[in-house]
Design an enzyme around this catalytic site. Sequence first.
Site, mmCIF file in Angstrom:
data_model
loop_
_atom_site.group_PDB
_atom_site.id
_atom_site.type_symbol
_atom_site.label_atom_id
_atom_site.label_comp_id
_atom_site.label_asym_id
_atom_site.label_seq_id
_atom_site.Cartn_x
_atom_site.Cartn_y
_atom_site.Cartn_z
ATOM 1 C CE LYS A 119 30.038 52.413 32.484
ATOM 2 N NZ LYS A 119 30.519 51.121 33.017
ATOM 3 C CB THR A 120 23.217 52.704 33.801
ATOM 4 O OG1 THR A 120 23.990 52.438 32.631
ATOM 5 C CG2 THR A 120 21.808 53.084 33.390
ATOM 6 C CD GLU A 163 26.103 54.579 31.482
ATOM 7 O OE1 GLU A 163 26.542 53.438 31.272
ATOM 8 O OE2 GLU A 163 24.891 54.841 31.576
#
Length: 459
Positions: A119-120, A163
């Site tokens: 995600k990041t 995010e």
Amino acid sequence: MKLSDLKGKRIHFIGIGGSGMSGLARIAISHGINVSGSDATDSSVLNALRALGANIYIGHEANNVVGADLIVFSNAIKNQNSERIEGQRLGITEITRASALALLMSESTSIAIAGTHGKTTTSSMATVALQSAGVDPSFAIGGVLKSSGSNAHRGSGKYFVAEADESDGSFVAYHPHAAVITNVEWDHVDHFVSEAEVFKAFEDFVQTISGFLVFCADDDGAKQVAAKAKVKTISYGKSEGAALKVDQINLSANGSTARVLWNGAKIGTLELSVPGEHNVLNAAAVLAIGLELGLPASALLDGLVKFHGAGRRFELKGNVGGVRVIDDYGHHPTEIAVTLAAAKRYCGGGKVIVIFQPHRYSRTKAFTKEFAQALSVADSLWLLEVYAASETPISGVSSSNIAKLIPHAHFEPNFLAVTEAVAAIASPGDVIMTLGAGDVSALGPLILEELQKRFESAN
């Protein structure tokens, strides 16, 4: 509650020093909202917020919330917190961090990046690619974007990249226009007692999307969840039939290249300066988002070339005597496996020396064997004791249980001892990697100092 209604009002953030909360506070200030907040200890993050005009309290006291119009609290803040209790007594509305992010995104075209892993990095890539396309997005991500030195910013454009953390299921509050699902598997076992619960959370999330969903065609979990969506779905990956397909992938020590096809037609060559096939897939997700938004492929590809990573994601901390020290946030067996595969390629003929700190007792208990399998590829391995986070230790659960399953592993809970040990065995060309979501990252500078002393004494 509308974002515009809060201009000139006061939001109080309990736990404002956390990476997610501090980012939201900065964005709130940019909207003309008065911000106050409290945290247990002072930090450079809090000093930066003070410089922006936030009123910061060190320690949690009931009086801190007096006069606030809205209270935002992080996941780490318990119901018994004195500020939450006082806020409830005064009748001040309180919301979670996830709801606060949803509020700050509510007047933008929001793009939520979700998935168990990646995600990041994908959020960071999306931000850089959209910036390259000239649309200046706002963003709130889980790591520091190297190009800006920040994890959150209010841009001038209409897009907002966020995010979407699934760890407690609160990402259903976001209601994004567009979303990405990189992959889905069981994690956050402190909240989700089974794999089925994780999938249910993602299935609930996709029901909140209003525009379109981008998902990885190579991941069975992502495909399963995408099948439940009621909006347009767009696939990406190496798989035949993916709308955004990457092939002819060439992986090198420091990056990769791949041919990119959009609905069967070549649109260009992807070039990345971050290692690993998983990052090729993360970039593919970003291209699918941007192209569906109508942005030019050439600008998106140019942005991805310039992406040099996010903080704590295969982050080079330094190089002493040809020994490179890398820090990475990986804390799930799947993440560790792909990270160490990239590390092997990155170091060439050198050794990969790993210091791993498991994150949470519940995760360590659930994945002991899987951790051992993923970590066993390291040439040398040291295990610190479990980083508890907010958990109470579980009897019989320890990093030593992982070490017992790996013949060349060492269980060493002493930070100083492990620092000296890895610096003593490293040779030019080797990589020392600090791995985990806890405070293991603090060892990077200490290892570099120890290496410096060793090589200076040798000369």
